[in-house]
Design a protein around this motif. Structure first.
Motif, PDB file in Angstrom:
ATOM      1  N   LEU A   1       6.504   8.528   6.225  1.00 55.21           N
ATOM      2  CA  LEU A   1       7.381   7.682   5.402  1.00 55.21           C
ATOM      3  C   LEU A   1       7.421   8.105   3.932  1.00 55.21           C
ATOM      4  O   LEU A   1       8.369   7.772   3.231  1.00 55.21           O
TER       5      LEU A   1
ATOM      6  N   TYR B   1     -13.259   0.919  19.939  1.00 58.86           N
ATOM      7  CA  TYR B   1     -12.371   1.696  19.057  1.00 58.86           C
ATOM      8  C   TYR B   1     -11.532   0.695  18.281  1.00 58.86           C
ATOM      9  O   TYR B   1     -10.445   0.297  18.677  1.00 58.86           O
TER      10      TYR B   1
ATOM     11  N   ARG C   1       0.835  -1.213   0.000  1.00 57.81           N
ATOM     12  CA  ARG C   1       0.000   0.000   0.000  1.00 57.81           C
ATOM     13  C   ARG C   1       0.864   1.256   0.000  1.00 57.81           C
ATOM     14  O   ARG C   1       0.601   2.204  -0.744  1.00 57.81           O
TER      15      ARG C   1
ATOM     16  N   GLY D   1      -2.869  11.777   9.418  1.00 57.46           N
ATOM     17  CA  GLY D   1      -2.514  10.510  10.057  1.00 57.46           C
ATOM     18  C   GLY D   1      -1.201  10.007   9.490  1.00 57.46           C
ATOM     19  O   GLY D   1      -1.065   8.833   9.144  1.00 57.46           O
ATOM     20  N   CYS D   2      -0.219  10.889   9.447  1.00 59.64           N
ATOM     21  CA  CYS D   2       1.009  10.629   8.667  1.00 59.64           C
ATOM     22  C   CYS D   2       1.953   9.643   9.331  1.00 59.64           C
ATOM     23  O   CYS D   2       2.927   9.211   8.700  1.00 59.64           O
TER      24      CYS D   2
ATOM     25  N   LEU E   1      -3.078   7.181   4.681  1.00 60.47           N
ATOM     26  CA  LEU E   1      -2.971   5.714   4.616  1.00 60.47           C
ATOM     27  C   LEU E   1      -3.275   5.172   6.008  1.00 60.47           C
ATOM     28  O   LEU E   1      -2.604   5.536   6.971  1.00 60.47           O
ATOM     29  N   GLY E   2      -4.281   4.329   6.096  1.00 59.61           N
ATOM     30  CA  GLY E   2      -4.573   3.705   7.386  1.00 59.61           C
ATOM     31  C   GLY E   2      -5.263   4.615   8.375  1.00 59.61           C
ATOM     32  O   GLY E   2      -5.344   4.293   9.555  1.00 59.61           O
TER      33      GLY E   2
HETATM   34  C1  LIG Z   1      -2.691   2.791  11.114  1.00 61.63           C
HETATM   35  S1  LIG Z   1      -1.696   4.187  11.455  1.00 61.63           S
HETATM   36  C2  LIG Z   1      -1.061   4.586   9.832  1.00 61.63           C
HETATM   37  C3  LIG Z   1       0.184   5.426   9.890  1.00 61.63           C
HETATM   38  C4  LIG Z   1       0.757   5.791   8.518  1.00 61.63           C
HETATM   39  N1  LIG Z   1      -0.167   6.614   7.765  1.00 61.63           N
HETATM   40  C5  LIG Z   1       1.103   4.564   7.730  1.00 61.63           C
HETATM   41  O1  LIG Z   1       0.320   4.138   6.878  1.00 61.63           O
HETATM   42  O2  LIG Z   1       2.170   3.990   7.992  1.00 61.63           O
HETATM   43  C6  LIG Z   1      -2.933   5.458  11.689  1.00 61.63           C
HETATM   44  C7  LIG Z   1      -2.330   6.818  12.022  1.00 61.63           C
HETATM   45  O3  LIG Z   1      -3.393   7.776  12.132  1.00 61.63           O
HETATM   46  C8  LIG Z   1      -3.169   8.575  13.275  1.00 61.63           C
HETATM   47  N2  LIG Z   1      -4.472   9.068  13.738  1.00 61.63           N
HETATM   48  C9  LIG Z   1      -5.498   8.318  14.226  1.00 61.63           C
HETATM   49  N3  LIG Z   1      -6.558   9.103  14.523  1.00 61.63           N
HETATM   50  C10 LIG Z   1      -6.189  10.369  14.204  1.00 61.63           C
HETATM   51  C11 LIG Z   1      -6.851  11.621  14.285  1.00 61.63           C
HETATM   52  N4  LIG Z   1      -8.118  11.711  14.757  1.00 61.63           N
HETATM   53  N5  LIG Z   1      -6.204  12.738  13.896  1.00 61.63           N
HETATM   54  C12 LIG Z   1      -4.920  12.637  13.416  1.00 61.63           C
HETATM   55  N6  LIG Z   1      -4.230  11.475  13.320  1.00 61.63           N
HETATM   56  C13 LIG Z   1      -4.864  10.344  13.706  1.00 61.63           C
HETATM   57  C14 LIG Z   1      -2.468   7.662  14.266  1.00 61.63           C
HETATM   58  O4  LIG Z   1      -1.743   8.349  15.266  1.00 61.63           O
HETATM   59  C15 LIG Z   1      -1.576   6.845  13.347  1.00 61.63           C
HETATM   60  O5  LIG Z   1      -0.327   7.431  13.177  1.00 61.63           O
END
Ligand SMILES: C[S@@+](CC[C@H](N)C(=O)[O-])C[C@H]1O[C@@H](n2cnc3c(N)ncnc32)[C@H](O)[C@@H]1O
Length: 229
Positions: free
Chosen positions: A69, A183, A43, A64-65, A129-130
């Motif tokens: 990466l 959650y 992905r 949600g970075c 992503l994610g």
């Molecule tokens: C599954 S991780 C994916 C991290 C990265 N995007 C990747 O794909 O490697 C989800 C990310 O979203 C962030 N996140 C979750 N809820 C969030 C919110 N309400 N606002 C900002 N960031 C959020 C988390 O802290 C986490 O870093």
């Protein structure tokens, strides 16, 4: 359930395991999850391939970075700017360290913030992503509202009757779902996302599915010429 605390505790170990940065102490459930994370690495590579040819001269925001990466790829592709936003300080600290280590710190910006608190974004391209899997419907609406008419690319988990998805649901429950007060990640129908997106942004949407993404899908307005399906 405090969402920020959840991600502060989880994100570094999650990245280390899923992207094979480090092998932490042996935990059977995490070992199984990490072994099946080829789809997440695919992905990441696919998102990079889709974004890189399109971002020259554009302002790019990643929501949600995590530790950012893709920041270097975006900057090296000639983006005018890259801003990463994450709810977890642990992720933002690692993102800043990585950017400094590879010499792009002065070209990128990382902010710790909850998506729900963000105002309209100054962006030509917004991606994540994610993240969407973890958002409520009001948060999804907010994400698209603040993106205005920017191009976007977001990964989702598609709701499917597949063995890999049943295994994922079981892993989520056993690993943390039983104690996180519901959650847990969501699974979407593509049309649910398109319907929300099109309330704020009329651009056509392209859906990218691939066996290597397992039940993941990438939805994007980049190079899209027909409505979501
Ligand atoms: C599954 S991780 C994916 C991290 C990265 N995007 C990747 O794909 O490697 C989800 C990310 O979203 C962030 N996140 C979750 N809820 C969030 C919110 N309400 N606002 C900002 N960031 C959020 C988390 O802290 C986490 O870093």
């Amino acid at each position: 359930m405090d969402i920020r605390t959840y991600w502060e505790d989880k994100i570094i170990g999650w990245e280390d395991g899923r992207y094979e940065f480090k092998t932490s102490r042996f935990q059977p459930l995490e070992w199984i999850a990490n072994r099946s994370s080829a789809s997440l690495r695919y992905r990441l590579a696919s998102a990079s391939e889709l974004l890189v040819p399109e971002v020259n001269g554009l302002r790019v925001v990643e929501l949600g970075c995590g530790s950012g990466l893709l920041a270097a790829n975006i900057i090296n592709a000639g983006a005018a700017s890259y801003r990463g936003v994450d709810i977890a300080e642990a992720a933002i600290a690692r993102a800043r360290d990585r950017a400094a280590a590879i010499g792009i710190a002065d070209k990128v910006q990382f902010d710790r913030a909850d998506l729900a608190t963000l105002k309209e974004l100054d962006a030509d391209v917004v991606f994540s992503l994610g993240l969407l899997d973890w958002l409520s419907d009001p948060e999804l609406n907010h994400l698209y509202r603040i993106g205005k008419d920017a191009h976007w690319l977001h990964a989702i988990s598609e709701r499917r009757d597949s063995p890999s998805q049943y295994l994922h649901r079981l892993y989520v429950f056993l690993a943390y779902g039983y104690r996180t007060e519901r959650y847990t990640p969501r699974y979407f129908a593509v049309n649910e996302i398109c319907e929300i997106a099109n309330r704020y942004n009329p651009r056509p949407v392209r859906v990218i599915r691939n066996r290597q993404l397992s039940f993941g899908a990438l939805l994007t307005t980049l190079n899209a010429d027909r409505r979501c399906q």
